[in-house]
Enzyme design. Structure first.
Site, PDB file in Angstrom:
ATOM      1  N   HIS A  72     -46.587 -49.237 -10.510  1.00 16.26           N
ATOM      2  CA  HIS A  72     -46.973 -50.590 -11.232  1.00 16.26           C
ATOM      3  C   HIS A  72     -45.900 -51.209 -12.846  1.00 16.26           C
ATOM      4  CE1 HIS A  72     -50.689 -50.935  -9.551  1.00 16.26           C
ATOM      5  NE2 HIS A  72     -50.739 -50.130  -8.623  1.00 16.26           N
ATOM      6  N   ASP A  73     -45.695 -50.533 -13.972  1.00 19.26           N
ATOM      7  CA  ASP A  73     -44.850 -51.007 -14.492  1.00 19.26           C
ATOM      8  C   ASP A  73     -42.827 -51.551 -14.570  1.00 19.26           C
ATOM      9  OD1 ASP A  73     -43.708 -51.284 -17.240  1.00 19.26           O
ATOM     10  OD2 ASP A  73     -42.611 -49.541 -17.266  1.00 19.26           O
ATOM     11  N   VAL A  76     -42.739 -54.636 -11.336  1.00 21.55           N
ATOM     12  CA  VAL A  76     -43.202 -55.473 -12.072  1.00 21.55           C
ATOM     13  C   VAL A  76     -42.088 -56.318 -13.424  1.00 21.55           C
ATOM     14  CG1 VAL A  76     -44.601 -57.151 -13.076  1.00 21.55           C
ATOM     15  CG2 VAL A  76     -45.637 -55.320 -11.409  1.00 21.55           C
ATOM     16  N   HIS A 202     -49.180 -40.936  -2.017  1.00 22.64           N
ATOM     17  CA  HIS A 202     -51.055 -41.425  -1.636  1.00 22.64           C
ATOM     18  C   HIS A 202     -50.994 -40.004  -0.804  1.00 22.64           C
ATOM     19  CE1 HIS A 202     -50.065 -46.018  -0.869  1.00 22.64           C
ATOM     20  NE2 HIS A 202     -50.698 -45.585  -1.780  1.00 22.64           N
ATOM     21  N   SER A 203     -50.330 -39.566  -0.696  1.00 25.15           N
ATOM     22  CA  SER A 203     -50.499 -38.039  -0.237  1.00 25.15           C
ATOM     23  C   SER A 203     -51.762 -37.244  -1.449  1.00 25.15           C
ATOM     24  CB  SER A 203     -49.530 -36.812  -0.258  1.00 25.15           C
ATOM     25  OG  SER A 203     -49.691 -35.537  -0.202  1.00 25.15           O
ATOM     26  N   ASP A 252     -55.558 -36.792   2.016  1.00 32.66           N
ATOM     27  CA  ASP A 252     -55.609 -36.031   2.107  1.00 32.66           C
ATOM     28  C   ASP A 252     -56.380 -35.326   1.889  1.00 32.66           C
ATOM     29  OD1 ASP A 252     -54.287 -33.665   3.199  1.00 32.66           O
ATOM     30  OD2 ASP A 252     -52.640 -33.984   1.645  1.00 32.66           O
ATOM     31  N   ASP A 260     -47.172 -33.759  -1.151  1.00 31.94           N
ATOM     32  CA  ASP A 260     -46.320 -32.637   0.340  1.00 31.94           C
ATOM     33  C   ASP A 260     -47.096 -33.969   1.969  1.00 31.94           C
ATOM     34  OD1 ASP A 260     -48.419 -33.048   0.972  1.00 31.94           O
ATOM     35  OD2 ASP A 260     -48.998 -30.676   0.812  1.00 31.94           O
TER      36      ASP A 260
END
Length: 334
Positions: A72-73, A76, A202-203, A252, A260
């Site tokens: 996020h840092d 942007v 997103h794991s 997950d 992973d």
């Protein structure tokens, strides 16, 4: 006149050749570099590592937060800790954006910063804290698997302004098409392979039901595994969840706190939580990388490390640009 033009052109061409050398001479010390604090604060990186490790064992989910902070840092406008600024003195915080929904644990950045200030006052930037805490957080969520360890450069400076007004232009939405997400990452130098790898973050962690229900109600998204959809409905039993309630599903279920390649295995089994996740497994530009990462965790780790490093070096402030904030939440008093 022609003779003058030729002479002028030759001089310009000569300066063109010399210009990169002059830049290197004049600004070389301002570039990001390994061990930037070796003289000014020799213990800086070890202090950050110790604090991240301690916080991980006290509050396990902090490791995921460090990683999200970096994304996020840096995406942007660049890696400059603008994300951490509070809404005060005419500044509107980037954290107020809907894109920052669910982010937390900013107070722990201040915990690390305080430890650094006690050791070396006004020396280590908040932007470098964001980058190095993400690096060390990644190690913590991969510790059982033995990596990856990313050699990050330092020397970033902190922004004196927030970019709240443009956050939604830079940070992809969970419902954006994969083509738009690929385009956004490409604009900061991360290719399709790297984008597929970085989304592997997103794991770990979880997704709030607010961001899931669109695939469950009023009808289930046909690309979603029916049995998994029933599990998700159990986690998110209403199409209008309270944003303030702790209603979520794990990204997950097999290894929820490990970074992973189960994420990619789940995608191939139609168990991606967000629309953008599942599109990775259907778009011809990304499917081959999903398949390869699902089959080879080492390959995923290598590509994730490469992409995270590229992200961490996106358009940093260096040298005389910006400042080193004493408190990551506020611009220094002038």
């Amino acid at each position: 006149m022609m003779a003058f033009y030729k002479h002028h052109a030759f001089s310009s061409f000569s300066m063109f050749l010399l210009f990169p050398l002059l830049l290197q001479f004049q600004f070389g010390e301002s570039e990001l570099q390994l061990n930037y604090y070796s003289n000014s604060c020799p213990k800086a990186e070890e202090i950050i590592k110790q604090e991240v490790t301690k916080l991980y064992y006290e509050h396990g989910n902090t490791a995921v937060s460090w990683l999200r902070n970096l994304f996020h840092d840096c995406i942007v406008q660049g890696c400059d800790a603008s994300l951490l600024l509070e809404s005060v003195n005419g500044i509107k915080s980037e954290k107020a954006s809907g894109r920052s929904f669910g982010m937390r644990n900013f107070k722990y950045v201040n915990t690390i910063k305080k430890a650094l200030e006690d050791e070396c006052p006004s020396t280590v930037s908040c932007a470098d804290v964001v980058a190095l805490s993400a690096r060390d957080g990644i190690v913590m969520v991969c510790i059982i698997l033995g990596g990856p360890r990313i050699e990050m450069k330092t020397g970033r400076k902190d922004s004196k302004e927030s970019y709240a007004s443009v956050v939604e232009e830079f940070i992809p939405n969970h419902n954006d098409s994969i083509s738009s997400v690929l385009s956004r990452f490409q604009s900061i130098g991360i290719d399709a392979e790297g984008t597929v790898a970085i989304l592997g973050a997103h794991s770990v962690g979880r997704v709030h039901c607010v961001n899931l229900v669109g695939r469950l109600y009023p009808t289930v998204d046909p690309t979603l595994d029916p049995d998994h959809a029933e599990y998700l409905k159990g986690r998110c039993p209403t199409p209008t969840p309270d944003p303030k309630a702790v209603l979520y599903a794990r990204n997950d279920r097999e290894t929820p706190m490990l970074l992973d390649n189960y994420y990619y295995k789940n995608l191939l089994n139609h168990k991606g939580l967000l629309t953008v996740d599942q599109e990775l497994a259907s778009d011809p530009a990304t499917l081959p990388f999903v398949e390869k990462m699902a089959a080879d965790n080492d390959y995923f780790s290598e590509q994730f490390s490469r992409a995270a490093l590229l992200l961490s070096e996106n358009n940093p402030l260096t040298g005389d640009q910006g400042e080193v904030r004493k408190d990551c939440r506020y611009v220094n008093a002038s």
